[in-house]
Motif scaffolding. Structure first.
Motif, PDB file in Angstrom:
ATOM      1  N   PRO A 147       0.805  -1.228   0.000  1.00 13.94           N
ATOM      2  CA  PRO A 147       0.000   0.000   0.000  1.00 13.94           C
ATOM      3  C   PRO A 147       0.836   1.276   0.000  1.00 13.94           C
ATOM      4  O   PRO A 147       2.057   1.251   0.216  1.00 13.94           O
ATOM      5  CB  PRO A 147      -0.782  -0.118   1.305  1.00 13.94           C
ATOM      6  N   PHE A 148       0.182   2.399  -0.248  1.00 16.75           N
ATOM      7  CA  PHE A 148       0.811   3.710  -0.108  1.00 16.75           C
ATOM      8  C   PHE A 148      -0.252   4.735   0.259  1.00 16.75           C
ATOM      9  O   PHE A 148      -1.450   4.517   0.040  1.00 16.75           O
ATOM     10  CB  PHE A 148       1.543   4.123  -1.396  1.00 16.75           C
ATOM     11  N   LEU A 149       0.190   5.834   0.849  1.00 21.73           N
ATOM     12  CA  LEU A 149      -0.687   6.963   1.161  1.00 21.73           C
ATOM     13  C   LEU A 149      -0.713   7.853  -0.066  1.00 21.73           C
ATOM     14  O   LEU A 149       0.317   8.384  -0.483  1.00 21.73           O
ATOM     15  CB  LEU A 149      -0.154   7.713   2.377  1.00 21.73           C
ATOM     16  N   ASP A 150      -1.885   8.011  -0.668  1.00 16.98           N
ATOM     17  CA  ASP A 150      -2.009   8.699  -1.949  1.00 16.98           C
ATOM     18  C   ASP A 150      -1.902  10.212  -1.766  1.00 16.98           C
ATOM     19  O   ASP A 150      -2.761  10.841  -1.139  1.00 16.98           O
ATOM     20  CB  ASP A 150      -3.350   8.329  -2.607  1.00 16.98           C
ATOM     21  N   LYS A 151      -0.848  10.817  -2.341  1.00 14.94           N
ATOM     22  CA  LYS A 151      -0.640  12.266  -2.249  1.00 14.94           C
ATOM     23  C   LYS A 151      -1.299  13.022  -3.410  1.00 14.94           C
ATOM     24  O   LYS A 151      -1.136  14.237  -3.517  1.00 14.94           O
ATOM     25  CB  LYS A 151       0.860  12.562  -2.251  1.00 14.94           C
ATOM     26  N   ASN A 152      -2.018  12.314  -4.268  1.00 14.41           N
ATOM     27  CA  ASN A 152      -2.717  12.970  -5.372  1.00 14.41           C
ATOM     28  C   ASN A 152      -3.747  13.944  -4.805  1.00 14.41           C
ATOM     29  O   ASN A 152      -4.634  13.541  -4.048  1.00 14.41           O
ATOM     30  CB  ASN A 152      -3.409  11.912  -6.237  1.00 14.41           C
ATOM     31  N   PRO A 153      -3.654  15.240  -5.122  1.00 17.45           N
ATOM     32  CA  PRO A 153      -4.617  16.203  -4.560  1.00 17.45           C
ATOM     33  C   PRO A 153      -6.058  15.919  -4.989  1.00 17.45           C
ATOM     34  O   PRO A 153      -6.990  16.396  -4.349  1.00 17.45           O
ATOM     35  CB  PRO A 153      -4.121  17.548  -5.093  1.00 17.45           C
ATOM     36  N   LYS A 154      -6.241  15.119  -6.035  1.00 13.77           N
ATOM     37  CA  LYS A 154      -7.588  14.780  -6.504  1.00 13.77           C
ATOM     38  C   LYS A 154      -8.084  13.449  -5.946  1.00 13.77           C
ATOM     39  O   LYS A 154      -9.172  13.001  -6.300  1.00 13.77           O
ATOM     40  CB  LYS A 154      -7.604  14.746  -8.035  1.00 13.77           C
ATOM     41  N   ALA A 155      -7.319  12.829  -5.084  1.00 13.63           N
ATOM     42  CA  ALA A 155      -7.730  11.537  -4.531  1.00 13.63           C
ATOM     43  C   ALA A 155      -9.000  11.693  -3.694  1.00 13.63           C
ATOM     44  O   ALA A 155      -9.133  12.634  -2.905  1.00 13.63           O
ATOM     45  CB  ALA A 155      -6.612  10.957  -3.681  1.00 13.63           C
ATOM     46  N   GLU A 158     -12.388   8.459   0.338  1.00 14.40           N
ATOM     47  CA  GLU A 158     -12.527   7.019   0.555  1.00 14.40           C
ATOM     48  C   GLU A 158     -11.423   6.211  -0.121  1.00 14.40           C
ATOM     49  O   GLU A 158     -11.344   4.989   0.029  1.00 14.40           O
ATOM     50  CB  GLU A 158     -13.889   6.526   0.058  1.00 14.40           C
ATOM     51  N   GLU A 159     -10.546   6.897  -0.863  1.00 11.74           N
ATOM     52  CA  GLU A 159      -9.413   6.233  -1.515  1.00 11.74           C
ATOM     53  C   GLU A 159      -8.098   6.903  -1.119  1.00 11.74           C
ATOM     54  O   GLU A 159      -7.163   7.004  -1.899  1.00 11.74           O
ATOM     55  CB  GLU A 159      -9.595   6.265  -3.036  1.00 11.74           C
ATOM     56  N   ARG A 160      -8.019   7.323   0.146  1.00 11.14           N
ATOM     57  CA  ARG A 160      -6.827   8.024   0.630  1.00 11.14           C
ATOM     58  C   ARG A 160      -5.595   7.125   0.618  1.00 11.14           C
ATOM     59  O   ARG A 160      -4.476   7.587   0.443  1.00 11.14           O
ATOM     60  CB  ARG A 160      -7.083   8.547   2.048  1.00 11.14           C
ATOM     61  N   PHE A 161      -5.823   5.843   0.799  1.00  9.28           N
ATOM     62  CA  PHE A 161      -4.770   4.835   0.653  1.00  9.28           C
ATOM     63  C   PHE A 161      -5.087   3.978  -0.568  1.00  9.28           C
ATOM     64  O   PHE A 161      -6.259   3.692  -0.844  1.00  9.28           O
ATOM     65  CB  PHE A 161      -4.702   3.923   1.879  1.00  9.28           C
ATOM     66  N   LYS A 162      -4.050   3.567  -1.266  1.00  5.91           N
ATOM     67  CA  LYS A 162      -4.205   2.650  -2.392  1.00  5.91           C
ATOM     68  C   LYS A 162      -3.153   1.558  -2.288  1.00  5.91           C
ATOM     69  O   LYS A 162      -2.150   1.705  -1.573  1.00  5.91           O
ATOM     70  CB  LYS A 162      -4.104   3.387  -3.723  1.00  5.91           C
ATOM     71  N   ALA A 163      -3.376   0.463  -3.017  1.00  2.47           N
ATOM     72  CA  ALA A 163      -2.440  -0.661  -2.951  1.00  2.47           C
ATOM     73  C   ALA A 163      -2.574  -1.522  -4.191  1.00  2.47           C
ATOM     74  O   ALA A 163      -3.612  -1.529  -4.861  1.00  2.47           O
ATOM     75  CB  ALA A 163      -2.706  -1.498  -1.701  1.00  2.47           C
ATOM     76  N   LEU A 164      -1.491  -2.255  -4.464  1.00  2.00           N
ATOM     77  CA  LEU A 164      -1.495  -3.289  -5.487  1.00  2.00           C
ATOM     78  C   LEU A 164      -0.975  -4.576  -4.871  1.00  2.00           C
ATOM     79  O   LEU A 164      -0.125  -4.564  -3.981  1.00  2.00           O
ATOM     80  CB  LEU A 164      -0.598  -2.901  -6.673  1.00  2.00           C
ATOM     81  N   GLY A 165      -1.492  -5.702  -5.363  1.00  2.00           N
ATOM     82  CA  GLY A 165      -1.003  -7.006  -4.932  1.00  2.00           C
ATOM     83  C   GLY A 165      -1.398  -8.048  -5.955  1.00  2.00           C
ATOM     84  O   GLY A 165      -2.358  -7.862  -6.714  1.00  2.00           O
ATOM     85  N   VAL A 202       5.651  -2.146  -6.183  1.00  2.00           N
ATOM     86  CA  VAL A 202       5.372  -0.933  -5.428  1.00  2.00           C
ATOM     87  C   VAL A 202       4.828   0.167  -6.332  1.00  2.00           C
ATOM     88  O   VAL A 202       5.167   0.255  -7.510  1.00  2.00           O
ATOM     89  CB  VAL A 202       6.627  -0.441  -4.683  1.00  2.00           C
ATOM     90  N   SER A 203       3.997   1.014  -5.760  1.00  2.00           N
ATOM     91  CA  SER A 203       3.382   2.102  -6.528  1.00  2.00           C
ATOM     92  C   SER A 203       3.250   3.332  -5.651  1.00  2.00           C
ATOM     93  O   SER A 203       3.309   3.260  -4.417  1.00  2.00           O
ATOM     94  CB  SER A 203       2.010   1.673  -7.063  1.00  2.00           C
ATOM     95  N   PHE A 204       3.059   4.494  -6.289  1.00  2.00           N
ATOM     96  CA  PHE A 204       2.888   5.752  -5.565  1.00  2.00           C
ATOM     97  C   PHE A 204       2.386   6.817  -6.531  1.00  2.00           C
ATOM     98  O   PHE A 204       2.434   6.648  -7.758  1.00  2.00           O
ATOM     99  CB  PHE A 204       4.208   6.207  -4.908  1.00  2.00           C
ATOM    100  N   TRP A 205       1.909   7.909  -5.961  1.00  3.85           N
ATOM    101  CA  TRP A 205       1.579   9.088  -6.746  1.00  3.85           C
ATOM    102  C   TRP A 205       2.833   9.952  -6.843  1.00  3.85           C
ATOM    103  O   TRP A 205       3.427  10.327  -5.834  1.00  3.85           O
ATOM    104  CB  TRP A 205       0.451   9.904  -6.119  1.00  3.85           C
ATOM    105  N   SER A 206       3.252  10.250  -8.063  1.00  2.00           N
ATOM    106  CA  SER A 206       4.435  11.075  -8.266  1.00  2.00           C
ATOM    107  C   SER A 206       4.028  12.535  -8.392  1.00  2.00           C
ATOM    108  O   SER A 206       3.376  12.922  -9.370  1.00  2.00           O
ATOM    109  CB  SER A 206       5.183  10.635  -9.530  1.00  2.00           C
TER     110      SER A 206
END
Length: 481
Positions: A147-155, A158-165, A202-206
């Motif tokens: 998971p990661f904490l989404d820093k996208n200002p448009k997030a 209810e999707e403040r955290f996102k994850a891949l698996g 791993v993933s993140f908002w750049s």
């Protein structure tokens, strides 16, 4: 034919290129620069890029619950305000990737040293809901949920955290959460399938690229052949992903990279740091008798691993300035087994002067745990010079701001001085070495002053260079404010 640049000696003793004034200046803006690559460096004289090694602070999180076990791994540490959140795979026994016994576990801490495993009451494990699992019965996502904490200002909230698996069989499955504990799928099936995924993906908002980025496991050969490596894909919505691009590593020898743990450095998010696991297959250190004494799983002591440091500034390129180990295996044989010494994802700040990275150790043994390693803020590497001193000349750059802030340390006999030059290498009056009082000490944040003061705003947006003299000292980072 293009003539060769003429190298002219400066009075400083650093060689200066007569064509340098034609270089396109870098745009630093007000971003922090850390010295993990040669991005800002033009010339070094008796100065080196010095890799620093985190300090072992001891075990902090034991994998001792019945549903965790010897093969817990693929950890992620997220700072969420005052709270640190840890996510990791729990599994009692080694088996096929993505088997039914794998769960995703959760722990939290306020200081990175003392961790609590809350009874979340979300999943029934061993007949009870009193456990710290956030996902159970959802293979193969629980094999490597990251998971990661989404820093996208448009997030969405209810999707403040996102994850891949997921694994090759399933593809990568996307999840979202409002609180980091309760998770739901974002799509009915997988969102990305063009990889092998047999690691932590791993993933993140750049912030720098304005999109989601995913770094995932591929191999250099067909199927599971060649070297374990990394590819990259991007997305605008976390659902639809671009064609993958294999990462390159410059002119360095190929190595197996089991995990890569790429994420934006929190103080300089335009720089992605990858504190990954270098895997050395069939490089056996532990004997059969040693393995019995350690009580390590018989399938997991024929190889060894350590932690390495890479960096990237976006795109399909990793910089491997440092081929040496970032974190060596610990004293004794317990960490010379297969798949030990795998770093957790993310570097997090744990005090006003310190940040931490966490490492999976003593894998495949009853003593398996997560260990904390500390380092000074920005202290991955530095521009370092010995007692007799040395100099650095930067490439031309522009900046925005009124003052120059540095993170540095010297000995009692050492010092730093900084000169600002025009793009052609001429010292700028008011900012020369002679007008810079010696900088002596050990500070995370120090504003550079000249005899006329610290204000550099009249040079803002104008191409300049920086000449730095160092004697028995280190410069870890710089930033214009």
């Amino acid at each position: 034919m293009t003539p060769k640049p003429q190298l002219l000696p400066l009075v400083t003793g650093i060689l200066f290129c007569s064509f340098c004034q034609a270089q396109q200046p870098l745009e630093l803006g007000s971003r922090r620069e850390i010295f993990v690559d040669h991005y800002l460096i033009d010339r070094l004289q008796n100065v080196t890029l010095q890799l620093h090694h985190p300090r072992n602070e001891g075990p902090v999180l034991q994998f001792d619950k019945p549903w965790e076990g010897n093969f817990s791994g693929y950890c992620t540490i997220i700072r969420d305000g005052e709270l640190l959140r840890a996510y990791y795979r729990g599994v009692r026994n080694a088996g096929a990737d993505g088997n039914d016994s794998e769960v995703t576990c959760y722990a939290e801490s306020k200081d990175g040293t003392h961790w609590v495993k809350p009874d979340l009451g979300i999943n029934k494990v061993d007949g009870s809901e009193k456990n710290n699992t956030i996902l159970a019965g959802e293979p193969p996502v629980t094999h490597n949920f990251s998971p990661f904490l989404d820093k996208n200002p448009k997030a969405k909230p209810e999707e403040r955290f996102k994850a891949l698996g997921g694994t090759k069989k399933s593809g990568l499955v996307a999840y979202a959460s409002p609180d980091g504990i309760h998770w739901k799928k974002m799509a009915s099936g997988s969102v990305f399938t063009k990889g092998l995924f047999d690691s932590q993906n791993v993933s993140f908002w750049s912030e720098n690229e304005g999109k989601y980025v995913c770094y995932f496991r591929t191999w250099t050969g067909d199927g599971f052949n060649g070297y374990r490596s990394v590819s990259r894909t991007t997305s605008d919505d976390f659902i639809h992903w671009s064609e993958p691009t294999p990462m390159t590593f410059g002119d360095t020898p190929p190595e197996h990279l089991y995990t890569q743990q790429t994420s934006p450095y929190y103080r300089a998010p335009h720089i992605y740091l990858a504190i990954g696991a270098r895997f050395m297959p069939n490089r056996q250190v532990v004997s059969d008798d040693d393995a019995k004494r350690l009580n390590v799983n018989p399938k997991y002591y024929n190889d060894c691993s350590d932690a390495i440091l890479m960096s990237s500034r976006g795109g399909a390129v990793y910089d491997r300035t440092f081929m040496e180990s970032f974190i060596r295996p610990g004293i004794g044989l317990a960490n010379w087994v297969s798949r030990s010494n795998y770093p957790a994802l993310n570097v997090v700040q744990t005090s006003d002067t310190e940040m931490s990275v966490f490492v999976n150790e003593e894998y495949a043994q009853p003593t398996a745990h997560l260990k904390r390693y500390s380092m000074r803020i920005d202290g991955f590497a530095s521009l370092a010079a010995p007692y007799k001193g040395g100099e650095v000349l930067t490439k031309p750059f522009t900046f925005e701001g009124r003052e120059l802030e540095i993170n540095y340390s010297t000995s009692a006999a050492g010092e730093l001085k900084i000169e600002l030059q025009d793009a052609s290498g001429n010292p700028i009056p008011g900012f020369t070495l002679e007008e810079c009082p010696a900088i002596i000490g050990n500070e995370i944040s120090r504003v550079v002053r000249w005899k006329g003061g610290a204000d550099v705003s009249r040079l803002s947006s104008r191409p300049v260079r920086m000449r730095i003299t160092i004697r028995d000292g280190d410069l870890y980072s710089l930033k214009f404010n």
